[in-house]
Design a protein around this motif. Structure first.
Motif, PDB file in Angstrom:
ATOM      1  N   ARG A  61      22.898  -6.303 -19.145  1.00 46.69           N
ATOM      2  CA  ARG A  61      21.971  -5.191 -19.353  1.00 46.69           C
ATOM      3  C   ARG A  61      22.478  -4.267 -20.446  1.00 46.69           C
ATOM      4  NH1 ARG A  61      21.243  -4.405 -12.904  1.00 46.69           N
ATOM      5  NH2 ARG A  61      19.686  -6.034 -12.620  1.00 46.69           N
ATOM      6  N   GLY A  62      21.543  -3.654 -21.142  1.00 47.03           N
ATOM      7  CA  GLY A  62      21.882  -2.702 -22.194  1.00 47.03           C
ATOM      8  C   GLY A  62      20.921  -2.780 -23.352  1.00 47.03           C
ATOM      9  N   ASP A  63      20.459  -1.608 -23.834  1.00 44.80           N
ATOM     10  CA  ASP A  63      19.604  -1.563 -25.020  1.00 44.80           C
ATOM     11  C   ASP A  63      20.433  -1.851 -26.270  1.00 44.80           C
ATOM     12  OD1 ASP A  63      17.349  -0.989 -23.564  1.00 44.80           O
ATOM     13  OD2 ASP A  63      17.612   1.181 -23.693  1.00 44.80           O
ATOM     14  N   LYS A  64      19.745  -1.964 -27.409  1.00 41.78           N
ATOM     15  CA  LYS A  64      20.427  -2.325 -28.658  1.00 41.78           C
ATOM     16  C   LYS A  64      21.512  -1.326 -29.041  1.00 41.78           C
ATOM     17  CE  LYS A  64      16.582  -4.945 -30.655  1.00 41.78           C
ATOM     18  NZ  LYS A  64      15.606  -5.044 -31.770  1.00 41.78           N
ATOM     19  N   ASP A  65      21.320  -0.064 -28.692  1.00 45.97           N
ATOM     20  CA  ASP A  65      22.295   0.965 -29.068  1.00 45.97           C
ATOM     21  C   ASP A  65      23.309   1.239 -27.962  1.00 45.97           C
ATOM     22  OD1 ASP A  65      20.435   2.035 -27.347  1.00 45.97           O
ATOM     23  OD2 ASP A  65      20.375   3.997 -28.322  1.00 45.97           O
ATOM     24  N   GLU A  66      23.358   0.365 -26.941  1.00 45.34           N
ATOM     25  CA  GLU A  66      24.275   0.556 -25.826  1.00 45.34           C
ATOM     26  C   GLU A  66      25.269  -0.598 -25.731  1.00 45.34           C
ATOM     27  OE1 GLU A  66      21.309   2.937 -22.731  1.00 45.34           O
ATOM     28  OE2 GLU A  66      21.365   0.742 -22.704  1.00 45.34           O
ATOM     29  N   GLN A  67      26.450  -0.314 -25.194  1.00 45.59           N
ATOM     30  CA  GLN A  67      27.440  -1.354 -24.937  1.00 45.59           C
ATOM     31  C   GLN A  67      26.947  -2.232 -23.794  1.00 45.59           C
ATOM     32  OE1 GLN A  67      30.572  -2.164 -26.271  1.00 45.59           O
ATOM     33  NE2 GLN A  67      30.525  -3.872 -24.829  1.00 45.59           N
ATOM     34  N   ALA A  68      26.886  -3.544 -24.016  1.00 44.87           N
ATOM     35  CA  ALA A  68      26.366  -4.444 -22.987  1.00 44.87           C
ATOM     36  C   ALA A  68      27.276  -4.446 -21.759  1.00 44.87           C
ATOM     37  CB  ALA A  68      26.241  -5.863 -23.540  1.00 44.87           C
ATOM     38  N   VAL A  69      26.664  -4.508 -20.588  1.00 45.52           N
ATOM     39  CA  VAL A  69      27.403  -4.660 -19.338  1.00 45.52           C
ATOM     40  C   VAL A  69      26.834  -5.854 -18.580  1.00 45.52           C
ATOM     41  CG1 VAL A  69      27.945  -2.201 -19.142  1.00 45.52           C
ATOM     42  CG2 VAL A  69      25.880  -3.102 -18.029  1.00 45.52           C
ATOM     43  N   LEU A  70      27.651  -6.421 -17.703  1.00 40.64           N
ATOM     44  CA  LEU A  70      27.196  -7.508 -16.845  1.00 40.64           C
ATOM     45  C   LEU A  70      27.165  -6.999 -15.415  1.00 40.64           C
ATOM     46  CD1 LEU A  70      27.948 -11.217 -16.997  1.00 40.64           C
ATOM     47  CD2 LEU A  70      28.473 -10.042 -14.861  1.00 40.64           C
ATOM     48  N   CYS A  71      26.079  -7.302 -14.697  1.00 38.36           N
ATOM     49  CA  CYS A  71      25.906  -6.780 -13.348  1.00 38.36           C
ATOM     50  C   CYS A  71      25.715  -7.897 -12.333  1.00 38.36           C
ATOM     51  CB  CYS A  71      24.688  -5.846 -13.279  1.00 38.36           C
ATOM     52  SG  CYS A  71      24.805  -4.405 -14.361  1.00 38.36           S
ATOM     53  N   SER A  72      26.414  -7.769 -11.220  1.00 35.55           N
ATOM     54  CA  SER A  72      26.137  -8.611 -10.056  1.00 35.55           C
ATOM     55  C   SER A  72      25.186  -7.814  -9.168  1.00 35.55           C
ATOM     56  CB  SER A  72      27.437  -8.945  -9.321  1.00 35.55           C
ATOM     57  OG  SER A  72      28.020  -7.760  -8.796  1.00 35.55           O
ATOM     58  N   GLU A  73      25.025  -8.213  -7.918  1.00 34.20           N
ATOM     59  CA  GLU A  73      24.136  -7.463  -7.032  1.00 34.20           C
ATOM     60  C   GLU A  73      24.666  -6.068  -6.717  1.00 34.20           C
ATOM     61  OE1 GLU A  73      25.273 -10.457  -6.548  1.00 34.20           O
ATOM     62  OE2 GLU A  73      23.743 -11.842  -5.808  1.00 34.20           O
ATOM     63  N   ASP A  74      26.011  -5.895  -6.771  1.00 36.48           N
ATOM     64  CA  ASP A  74      26.565  -4.613  -6.331  1.00 36.48           C
ATOM     65  C   ASP A  74      27.658  -4.037  -7.230  1.00 36.48           C
ATOM     66  OD1 ASP A  74      28.408  -6.582  -5.799  1.00 36.48           O
ATOM     67  OD2 ASP A  74      28.901  -5.899  -3.792  1.00 36.48           O
ATOM     68  N   LYS A  75      27.968  -4.706  -8.359  1.00 38.06           N
ATOM     69  CA  LYS A  75      29.034  -4.198  -9.222  1.00 38.06           C
ATOM     70  C   LYS A  75      28.631  -4.292 -10.693  1.00 38.06           C
ATOM     71  CE  LYS A  75      32.927  -5.306  -6.145  1.00 38.06           C
ATOM     72  NZ  LYS A  75      32.127  -5.806  -5.022  1.00 38.06           N
ATOM     73  N   THR A  76      29.294  -3.468 -11.515  1.00 29.27           N
ATOM     74  CA  THR A  76      29.030  -3.434 -12.955  1.00 29.27           C
ATOM     75  C   THR A  76      30.333  -3.708 -13.707  1.00 29.27           C
ATOM     76  OG1 THR A  76      27.280  -1.799 -12.613  1.00 29.27           O
ATOM     77  CG2 THR A  76      28.121  -2.037 -14.847  1.00 29.27           C
ATOM     78  N   TYR A  77      30.234  -4.492 -14.791  1.00 32.44           N
ATOM     79  CA  TYR A  77      31.416  -4.879 -15.562  1.00 32.44           C
ATOM     80  C   TYR A  77      31.150  -4.669 -17.053  1.00 32.44           C
ATOM     81  CZ  TYR A  77      32.615  -7.440 -11.273  1.00 32.44           C
ATOM     82  OH  TYR A  77      32.882  -7.787  -9.977  1.00 32.44           O
ATOM     83  N   ASP A  78      32.153  -4.132 -17.747  1.00 35.35           N
ATOM     84  CA  ASP A  78      32.101  -4.090 -19.203  1.00 35.35           C
ATOM     85  C   ASP A  78      32.327  -5.491 -19.744  1.00 35.35           C
ATOM     86  OD1 ASP A  78      31.519  -1.529 -20.124  1.00 35.35           O
ATOM     87  OD2 ASP A  78      33.553  -0.820 -19.731  1.00 35.35           O
ATOM     88  N   LEU A  79      31.619  -5.840 -20.817  1.00 34.44           N
ATOM     89  CA  LEU A  79      31.797  -7.131 -21.489  1.00 34.44           C
ATOM     90  C   LEU A  79      32.607  -6.904 -22.761  1.00 34.44           C
ATOM     91  CD1 LEU A  79      28.270  -8.800 -21.230  1.00 34.44           C
ATOM     92  CD2 LEU A  79      30.409  -9.847 -20.514  1.00 34.44           C
ATOM     93  N   LYS A  80      33.744  -7.554 -22.866  1.00 33.92           N
ATOM     94  CA  LYS A  80      34.610  -7.410 -24.038  1.00 33.92           C
ATOM     95  C   LYS A  80      34.919  -8.788 -24.620  1.00 33.92           C
ATOM     96  CE  LYS A  80      35.390  -2.907 -23.409  1.00 33.92           C
ATOM     97  NZ  LYS A  80      34.988  -1.864 -24.366  1.00 33.92           N
ATOM     98  N   VAL A  81      34.894  -8.890 -25.952  1.00 32.60           N
ATOM     99  CA  VAL A  81      35.261 -10.142 -26.608  1.00 32.60           C
ATOM    100  C   VAL A  81      36.777 -10.193 -26.766  1.00 32.60           C
ATOM    101  CG1 VAL A  81      35.075 -11.517 -28.700  1.00 32.60           C
ATOM    102  CG2 VAL A  81      33.081 -10.302 -27.850  1.00 32.60           C
ATOM    103  N   ALA A  82      37.379 -11.270 -26.289  1.00 29.14           N
ATOM    104  CA  ALA A  82      38.823 -11.482 -26.426  1.00 29.14           C
ATOM    105  C   ALA A  82      39.053 -12.655 -27.376  1.00 29.14           C
ATOM    106  CB  ALA A  82      39.445 -11.772 -25.062  1.00 29.14           C
ATOM    107  N   ASP A  83      39.736 -12.403 -28.484  1.00 31.38           N
ATOM    108  CA  ASP A  83      40.040 -13.460 -29.445  1.00 31.38           C
ATOM    109  C   ASP A  83      41.300 -14.210 -29.023  1.00 31.38           C
ATOM    110  OD1 ASP A  83      37.909 -12.954 -31.232  1.00 31.38           O
ATOM    111  OD2 ASP A  83      38.978 -11.219 -32.002  1.00 31.38           O
TER     112      ASP A  83
END
Length: 374
Positions: A61-83
């Protein structure tokens, strides 16, 4: 072109590797015609992996100007790219050494095509849900009652549960919990926040009728001619929960008194506040945590509205805002305004250690900003 065993052994010899120290089975890899570098890898904690295997879904979830997050039914997680410095290959049916050891009977060669590759992956980090936007959306069109002019105008935006799930960066459970915190009400399939004066009007009707325990159906019967039954019931559910009704009514009354005053003489406020609540209820300043702040340094002492939900969501932004308002804070004063920033197993003390410096002032520990405040 597939390699022979002799070619594999020759390669080992060139690389000066002792075949006796290696597994006798060799994987010969080659890029297939469909191999591409546009694959995505997502690193999941075991609990999330089990949810997916059980048929549950995860949503980004997240609009174009927002940092994307991933959501389960009850928790929220930041999505980060790891090289990663190593190229990661996708090899369908590839067997790990433990599997080869169990199956190995004689020297052989496995020819395998690489389906895809990547040099990074997405990692998840548990984060607080981003719920400030929820109140902002609902405050665009507060509910002023069934007969208000606003309700006759269909151009005002309204939001269903699906709309909120679409726009708010939080899990469904976290959104529904916050809707309860905001005293939001579902009216005609849309989530609405009652306009504060209308909510106080409803509450006043109820407190004039209710002096002790009264059955819900009696309240609805008595107050039905004044306001819609669903509004009376909603207000009762917000302010009539067992053991907490007195604190919530006192808190709402204080907000009504403070919202139109920049600052209020503390002694005068306490007197008016006590007179304004229903008979038998007792007002206390601890009922106003996260809603109002007392300035003990001013003469006379004053109190003013400061709602925690109006402060920035980010840790550093929150502390900067608070230290801009007041240079030094006691832990007792600042705790209600940073408690919601604490992550799992994190304490208010740990947050203060990270973002503030402590010192003693007249025998009392106080905290000030680690950064210059402009």
């Amino acid at each position: 072109m597939e390699r022979t065993r002799a070619e594999v052994d020759a390669t080992l010899q060139t690389a000066k590797l002792d075949a006796a120290e290696l597994l006798t089975t060799a994987h010969c890899l080659c890029f297939g015609p469909a191999a591409a570098g546009d694959m995505c890898l997502l690193e999941l904690e075991p609990a999330l992996c089990r949810r997916l295997q059980a048929g549950h879904s995860l949503e980004i979830r997240g609009d174009k100007d927002e940092q994307a997050v991933l959501c389960s039914e009850d928790k929220t997680y930041d999505l980060k790219v790891a090289d990663t410095s190593n190229m990661l290959f996708f090899i369908p049916g590839c067997k790990i050494p433990e599997q080869l050891k169990m199956e190995e009977t004689h020297s052989n060669i496995i020819h395998t095509e690489i389906f895809g590759f990547s040099n990074n992956y997405w990692e998840l980090r548990r984060c607080r849900p981003k719920l400030k936007k929820l109140k902002k959306l609902l405050m665009e069109n507060t509910y002023e009652g069934p007969g208000s002019e606003k309700e006759k105008d269909s151009s005002h935006l309204k939001y269903t549960t699906e709309d909120l799930l679409d726009q708010i960066q939080a899990s469904e459970e976290e959104i529904m919990t916050q809707l309860q915190v905001l005293n939001a009400c579902e009216i005609g399939g849309y989530w609405r926040i009652l306009e504060f004066d209308y909510e106080m009007k409803l509450l006043n009707h109820i407190t004039q009728l209710v002096v002790s325990k009264v059955p819900l159906n009696m309240c609805l019967q008595e107050l039905g001619p004044l306001e819609p039954e669903e509004m009376i019931e909603h207000c009762l559910r917000c302010y009539g929960k067992k053991y907490t009704e007195e604190d919530k009514i006192c808190r709402a009354t204080a907000q009504m008194l403070l919202q139109n005053a920049v600052k209020f003489n503390l002694a005068e406020f306490q007197e008016v506040w006590q007179q304004s609540v229903p008979e038998g209820m007792t007002t206390r300043l601890d009922q106003l945590q996260g809603l109002a702040l007392v300035d003990r340094q001013s003469r006379p002492e004053i109190i003013f509205l400061l709602k925690v939900e109006d402060l920035p969501e980010g840790d550093q932004e929150r502390f900067s805002s608070l230290f801009y308002l007041r240079e030094k804070w006691t832990e007792e004063d600042i705790a209600p305004y940073i408690q919601d920033l604490c992550r799992e197993k994190q304490t208010v003390g740990a947050l203060l250690t990270k973002y503030a410096r402590s010192s003693m002032q007249n025998g009392v520990k106080v905290y000030n900003s680690r950064r210059p405040i402009s």
